[in-house]
Design a protein around this motif. Structure first.
Motif, PDB file in Angstrom:
ATOM      1  N   HIS A   7      45.374  38.609  39.772  1.00 17.79           N
ATOM      2  CA  HIS A   7      45.828  38.841  38.394  1.00 17.79           C
ATOM      3  C   HIS A   7      45.722  40.254  37.843  1.00 17.79           C
TER       4      HIS A   7
ATOM      5  N   ASP B 109      39.196  32.630  35.986  1.00 11.41           N
ATOM      6  CA  ASP B 109      38.441  33.664  36.706  1.00 11.41           C
ATOM      7  C   ASP B 109      37.497  34.323  35.692  1.00 11.41           C
ATOM      8  N   CYS B 110      36.343  34.799  36.117  1.00  7.56           N
ATOM      9  CA  CYS B 110      35.424  35.367  35.119  1.00  7.56           C
ATOM     10  C   CYS B 110      35.876  36.738  34.621  1.00  7.56           C
ATOM     11  N   HIS B 111      36.922  37.319  35.258  1.00  2.00           N
ATOM     12  CA  HIS B 111      37.479  38.582  34.753  1.00  2.00           C
ATOM     13  C   HIS B 111      38.738  38.297  33.903  1.00  2.00           C
TER      14      HIS B 111
ATOM     15  N   ASP C  67      34.857  33.050  40.656  1.00  2.00           N
ATOM     16  CA  ASP C  67      33.720  33.916  40.328  1.00  2.00           C
ATOM     17  C   ASP C  67      33.098  33.522  38.986  1.00  2.00           C
TER      18      ASP C  67
ATOM     19  N   GLY D 103      39.485  35.423  42.101  1.00  2.00           N
ATOM     20  CA  GLY D 103      38.184  35.935  42.500  1.00  2.00           C
ATOM     21  C   GLY D 103      37.287  34.842  43.061  1.00  2.00           C
TER      22      GLY D 103
ATOM     23  N   TYR E 166      33.176  35.396  45.043  1.00  2.00           N
ATOM     24  CA  TYR E 166      32.537  36.334  45.967  1.00  2.00           C
ATOM     25  C   TYR E 166      31.316  35.768  46.678  1.00  2.00           C
TER      26      TYR E 166
END
Ligand code: TV1
Ligand code: CA
Ligand code: ZN
Length: 383
Positions: A145, A181-183, A269, A306, A308
């Motif tokens: 994204h 996503d955490c971003h 993530d 994401g 990780y």
């Protein structure tokens, strides 16, 4: 008594995707945290749980440079086709163009092929949805994204999501994009910031965190005013607080926007224990977003993103594949034997539990406050 609740699911997987690594051969800076191999492990779990014969499993055609230039510039796509670890410094004018200098987007071996697998899967998924061949289409290799029209960013080079949304817009009047996503989903928000045909909604850690955008006051521009929705979070959010934002906000969006199709970026993530993320969702809390959208009966695309801590990504995307199929209640919480079994010790269980860290979103009524702000913004869209 419950009626059978089936969806036709198409799942895109290219066995070569697991072979790429973001580690640039000449840079000795340690390993890159983005590991395409996690998609291969996900697939092993999906197979070990016998899900492959319950859905259409396809290897998508690779996206061509022409496919990619429906969003990206010719010059940038041409650069991605040509760049190698050896020529990167020259072709980027010492990392001033196309790639960033911070090491997030290395020119790794096979970069273009990796991009064409990721984007090819999302384009094929969009076509499966818009031709009504599938009710749910999955591409765990997609969801990148942050990629911009003429620039790589945050581990993303080709924005497969924007290509997929543009494809859906050929058939559907309105597409809803949701990003867990955490971003912040900045590359998708930016691409559709001025249109009312795509609503974007991102939930993300905000404040001293990459990419820095996604303030709740950023709501779109011109015709697109009100069609970008941002839900900024503090660190440590747990399942219960997340659900208390996700469900009312998405319900309100469904009511006011009436999307003809939904694209859900399932960045993992946001799970507890992620190497980069600072949120605290369990696998079940994350998958609750998939379950909630599935029951809305609207054509649905599920994309990766994401994530990780690779074994937790695989656990969650495997479970979310089961949710797409509607068979999650029959899934054994103990992992079946598979080629990566030893990775999952010492518990060998499917679940990714949350932890007992503090949820800063519960301090001074923040969850309640942000929910009210976003719902209030959405109510202004009603005619
Ligand atoms: C190489 C090797 C690259 C080790 C990058 C963490 C690394 C990071 C690495 C890293 C890392 C970021 C920034 C700072 C911007 C930079 C797929 C001013 C241990 C969708 C992308 C995060 C998230 C980028 C992608 C971020 C996604 N965090 N180790 N890099 N500069 N970049 O903060 O949304 O998940 O961390
Ligand atoms: Ca997000
Ligand atoms: Zn992320």
């Amino acid at each position: 008594m419950s009626l059978p609740d089936r969806r036709r699911v198409t799942y895109y997987f290219d066995p070569e995707v697991g072979g790429y690594t973001y580690d640039a051969p000449q840079k000795g800076e340690g390993r890159h945290c983005m590991k395409p191999h996690r998609i291969f492990i996900t697939h092993h779990l999906v197979r070990a749980y016998n899900m492959l014969d319950k859905m259409h499993v396809l290897r998508a055609k690779r996206a061509t440079p022409e496919d990619m230039t429906r969003f990206h510039t010719d010059e940038y796509v041409n650069f991605l086709q040509r760049v190698t670890p050896e020529t990167a410094e020259d072709l980027t004018y010492k990392y001033t163009r196309f790639l960033s200098a911070d090491g997030d987007n290395p020119a790794f071996e096979g970069l273009f092929e990796f991009c064409s697998i990721s984007a090819g899967g999302s384009l094929a998924a969009a076509r499966a949805i818009s031709s009504s061949a599938a009710d749910i289409a999955i591409n765990w290799a997609g969801g990148l994204h942050h990629a911009k029209k003429r620039e790589a960013s945050g581990f993303c080079y080709i924005n497969d999501i924007n290509l997929a949304i543009l494809e859906l817009l050929r058939t559907y009047p309105r597409v809803l994009y949701i990003d867990i996503d955490c971003h912040h989903g900045d590359g998708v928000e930016e691409a559709f910031y001025t249109t009312d045909r795509v609503m974007t909604c991102s939930f993300h850690k905000f404040g001293d965190f990459f990419p820095g955008t996604g303030d709740y006051r950023d709501t779109g521009f011109g015709k697109g005013k009100g069609y970008s929705v941002n839900v900024p979070l503090r660190e440590g959010i747990t399942d219960e607080a997340y659900k208390s934002l996700f469900e009312p906000i998405i319900s309100k969006i469904l009511e006011v926007f009436l999307p003809s199709a939904v694209v859900l970026q399932c960045g993992a993530d946001s799970l507890a224990g992620d190497k980069l993320g600072e949120l605290n969702l369990s696998m079940h809390g994350h998958a609750a977003c998939v379950q909630f959208l599935r029951k809305q009966n609207v054509p649905l695309m599920l994309l990766g993103g994401g994530g990780y801590t690779a074994k937790n990504v695989a656990r969650t995307w495997c479970y979310e594949t089961a949710c797409a199929l509607g068979i999650e209640d029959t899934i054994d919480p103990m992992l079946p034997y598979n080629a990566y079994f030893e990775w999952f010790g010492p518990r060998y269980r499917l679940e990714v539990p949350g932890t007992n860290r503090e949820d800063y979103n519960l301090r001074d009524g923040y969850v309640h406050e942000i929910r009210q702000i976003v719902l209030q913004q959405l109510s202004q869209l009603q005619p």
